[in-house]
Design a protein around this motif. Sequence first.
Motif, PDB file in Angstrom:
ATOM      1  N   ARG A 105      34.201  46.556  48.658  1.00 22.56           N
ATOM      2  CA  ARG A 105      33.868  45.917  50.080  1.00 22.56           C
ATOM      3  C   ARG A 105      34.045  46.298  51.418  1.00 22.56           C
ATOM      4  NH1 ARG A 105      31.993  39.940  48.716  1.00 22.56           N
ATOM      5  NH2 ARG A 105      30.090  40.464  47.839  1.00 22.56           N
ATOM      6  N   ARG A 106      35.648  46.290  51.518  1.00 19.91           N
ATOM      7  CA  ARG A 106      36.360  46.799  52.758  1.00 19.91           C
ATOM      8  C   ARG A 106      36.083  48.147  53.090  1.00 19.91           C
ATOM      9  NH1 ARG A 106      42.311  43.906  51.406  1.00 19.91           N
ATOM     10  NH2 ARG A 106      41.293  41.932  51.269  1.00 19.91           N
ATOM     11  N   SER A 156      36.958  43.935  45.845  1.00 15.41           N
ATOM     12  CA  SER A 156      37.447  43.446  46.857  1.00 15.41           C
ATOM     13  C   SER A 156      37.608  44.739  47.830  1.00 15.41           C
ATOM     14  CB  SER A 156      38.545  42.755  46.977  1.00 15.41           C
ATOM     15  OG  SER A 156      39.067  42.331  48.257  1.00 15.41           O
TER      16      SER A 156
END
Length: 108
Positions: A105-106, A102
């Motif tokens: 991805r950011r 996560s």
Amino acid sequence: MSDGARTPAEIEADIARRREDLAATLDEIAVRVHPSTIARDTKAKAVSALDSTVGKAYDAANRAVTRAKAEFVTDEGRLRTERVVPAAVAAAVLIGVVAGFSVRRRRR
């Protein structure tokens, strides 16, 4: 008139009785094919099917929870640390991996 011949009054009574039977049958058919009757019956069948499905799902979930509990708790109610600790470590690793992906991805 015992030779099987019927009187006009008997014939008329028989015709009247058959008309009443036919009228009752037609009334019953009219009720069965009425849209509100069809909708009510369809709704009742759907609710029954849903109740059955929910009941089966509840039973399956209850069995799964019981089996899972038996894996991690003894019959006396004590935790089985030899099973709980590895499961907790595996869950923590999985959460860390998901969090890592996560974060990656950011940043992109």
